[in-house]
Design an enzyme around this catalytic site. Structure first.
Site, PDB file in Angstrom:
ATOM      1  CG  HIS A 179      24.501  53.547   0.534  1.00 35.95           C
ATOM      2  ND1 HIS A 179      25.707  53.878  -0.026  1.00 35.95           N
ATOM      3  CD2 HIS A 179      24.515  52.191   0.672  1.00 35.95           C
ATOM      4  CE1 HIS A 179      26.423  52.774  -0.254  1.00 35.95           C
ATOM      5  NE2 HIS A 179      25.717  51.737   0.173  1.00 35.95           N
ATOM      6  CG  ASN A 224      27.887  55.557  -2.322  1.00 30.58           C
ATOM      7  OD1 ASN A 224      27.411  55.761  -1.210  1.00 30.58           O
ATOM      8  ND2 ASN A 224      27.296  54.795  -3.216  1.00 30.58           N
ATOM      9  CG  HIS A 236      30.902  46.654  -3.842  1.00 29.01           C
ATOM     10  ND1 HIS A 236      29.559  46.937  -3.807  1.00 29.01           N
ATOM     11  CD2 HIS A 236      31.118  45.991  -5.006  1.00 29.01           C
ATOM     12  CE1 HIS A 236      28.983  46.458  -4.909  1.00 29.01           C
ATOM     13  NE2 HIS A 236      29.905  45.892  -5.647  1.00 29.01           N
ATOM     14  CG  ASP A 254      24.161  47.839   0.629  1.00 26.73           C
ATOM     15  OD1 ASP A 254      24.397  49.070   0.620  1.00 26.73           O
ATOM     16  OD2 ASP A 254      24.425  47.089  -0.331  1.00 26.73           O
ATOM     17  CG  HIS A 312      18.044  53.880  -5.745  1.00 26.46           C
ATOM     18  ND1 HIS A 312      19.118  54.698  -6.083  1.00 26.46           N
ATOM     19  CD2 HIS A 312      18.588  52.673  -5.441  1.00 26.46           C
ATOM     20  CE1 HIS A 312      20.246  54.002  -6.005  1.00 26.46           C
ATOM     21  NE2 HIS A 312      19.945  52.770  -5.610  1.00 26.46           N
ATOM     22  N   GLY A 338      19.951  48.342  -5.665  1.00 24.54           N
ATOM     23  CA  GLY A 338      19.833  48.620  -4.233  1.00 24.54           C
ATOM     24  C   GLY A 338      18.415  48.743  -3.734  1.00 24.54           C
TER      25      GLY A 338
END
Ligand SMILES: [Zn+2]
Ligand SMILES: [Zn+2]
Length: 438
Positions: free
Chosen positions: A65, A97, A182, A308, A312, A327
């Site tokens: 991500h 996303n 997912h 993955d 954050h 996450g």
């Protein structure tokens, strides 16, 4: 890059599962390609001493991500790709996303443009299955393939609607692209913070049962089997899902799967700390599930090790456990965890570990990577298998530091990382000593 100086990797143990190769030799890199084996120095090359090291195809992480556009306070394409290279990855696939999600040709091109500007590693774009990632209407799959999308996923969320999923698999079949899903039945995980089990009961925290993953894994396998199309189950974490995938593979269903380092390293016991760096989705589960992940790596039920990587910003992860986002970051610890937890303990040999991080994800994504065959792109990861180092989140190149592995001592890491014949990362010779002296 025709004007780059040739590079000679000297005396390394070359392990390339794509060619069943495992021997000590020199590798010559010229014009951005693998030019020769057994080459000798002529004085024209930059010689890199790889003695005592492993020369592997550049590692591939098919589940990252990058957060840009829209989440630049967590990560950007520049910081994410810099972190990837530091972790030994020469290619990554980024998950769509973002805000807005990657569901149009223009947004695919934006990622490609930013990745080219960052000039760190190769970035392959995974595009949305559904428009705006809403799970209602199929995205323009054909146009997205044309723009360069290598796979499709609504990750962050499952593809919930079974009919949409069936049509997505059928449509992607025309382009031989996989859907990455997912697997999570949300009715079963509402208000969940961690794996549902004895520990969640003791801690009084909302549970996310393994069966929530198993039910959707079973659905997706059934849809792939019915259509003859391809499905790739993301971040598998439960023994039940693994068993479903193992049996489906056995009868020829076109299903593949991946695992992250944390499900084969940590259990739900970690949540006793109430530290949000142990909060992820799927959640850390019990020892039975950890053992199942390791067994599935050993018998090739699991095809890929990915991260993955889910950065954050600190203030988000500082919230109370039930408010903090799911996450963790993974790019800069994955290789060390694979070596420390799997290779050193004898659960996976070097060749299998490297295959899970090179040729296997390349084949699933249909990209021309993951090999050191003559003429291939010179993406190479030189691994120091012996160095002992400490995970120090303050030294991460990632913009975020939400890792549960802070302070862990890991064995092995990327020493030199070459992308298209250019050295993009090198550990300075003094770095290992500095870590030890601390
Ligand atoms: Zn996910
Ligand atoms: Zn993800």
């Amino acid at each position: 890059m025709p004007d780059e100086r040739p590079i000679l990797l000297e005396g390394g143990r070359v392990i390339d599962p794509s060619q069943s190769l495992d021997r000590t030799t020199n590798v010559l890199i010229e014009n951005g390609r693998i030019a020769a084996y057994d080459a000798v120095a002529t004085g024209a090359e930059e010689v890199i001493d790889a003695a005592g090291k492993i020369v592997a195809p550049g590692l591939i992480d098919m589940h990252v991500h990058l957060r840009e556009p829209g989440g630049e306070e967590d990560e950007t394409i520049l910081t994410g790709t810099t972190a990837a290279v530091a972790g030994g990855f020469t290619s990554i696939a980024c998950i769509p996303n973002t805000e807005p999600p990657i569901d149009t040709q223009a947004s695919v091109e934006f990622i490609q443009h930013q990745a080219a500007r960052a000039d760190q590693c190769n970035v392959f774009v995974v595009a949305c299955v559904s428009k705006n990632r809403e799970g209602k209407e199929l995205a323009e799959i054909g146009q997205l393939v044309q723009a360069g999308a290598v796979a499709f996923s609504d990750d962050g969320s499952p593809v919930y609607d079974a009919e949409l999923m069936r049509r997505a698999i059928e449509y992607c079949q025309m382009f031989d692209k996989p859907i990455l899903n997912h697997a999570e039945v949300r009715e079963l995980t509402q208000n969940g913070v961690m794996h549902e089990g004895l520990v969640s009961l003791i801690l009084g925290l909302g549970g996310m049962p393994a069966v929530a993953e198993d039910v959707m894994t079973g659905r997706d396998i059934a849809l792939a089997e019915a259509t003859g199309g391809r499905i790739h189950m993301m971040h598998v974490s439960s023994s039940g899902s693994i068993e479903l995938i193992r049996r489906a593979k056995g009868r020829g269903v076109r299903v593949t799967t991946e695992v992250c380092p944390h499900p084969f390293t940590l259990t739900d016991e970690s949540l006793r700390s109430f530290d949000s760096n142990f909060k992820m989705s799927p959640p850390l589960r019990g020892q039975k599930h950890v053992d199942a992940c390791i067994a599935a790596l050993a018998d090739d039920t699991i095809d890929v090790i990915c991260t993955d990587h889910a950065p954050h910003a600190r203030e988000k992860k500082m919230r109370e456990l039930d408010q903090a986002p799911f996450g963790i970051v993974g790019l800069e610890t994955a290789l060390g965890l694979v070596i420390t937890r799997l290779v050193e303990l004898g659960d996976l040999d070097w060749s299998a570990a490297i295959a899970n991080m090179t040729i296997n994800p390349a084949r699933i994504l249909g990209i021309d990577k993951g090999t050191l065959a003559l003429g291939a792109d010179a993406d190479v990861t030189v691994i120091d298998p012996d160095v002992l180092w400490s995970v120090d989140p303050a030294s991460f190149r990632s913009k975020s530091a939400n890792t549960p592995f802070a302070g862990w001592k890991l064995r092995g890491r990327a020493d030199t990382v070459i992308v298209s014949g250019r050295v993009k990362h090198r550990v300075s010779p003094g770095a290992a000593r500095r870590v030890r002296a601390r």
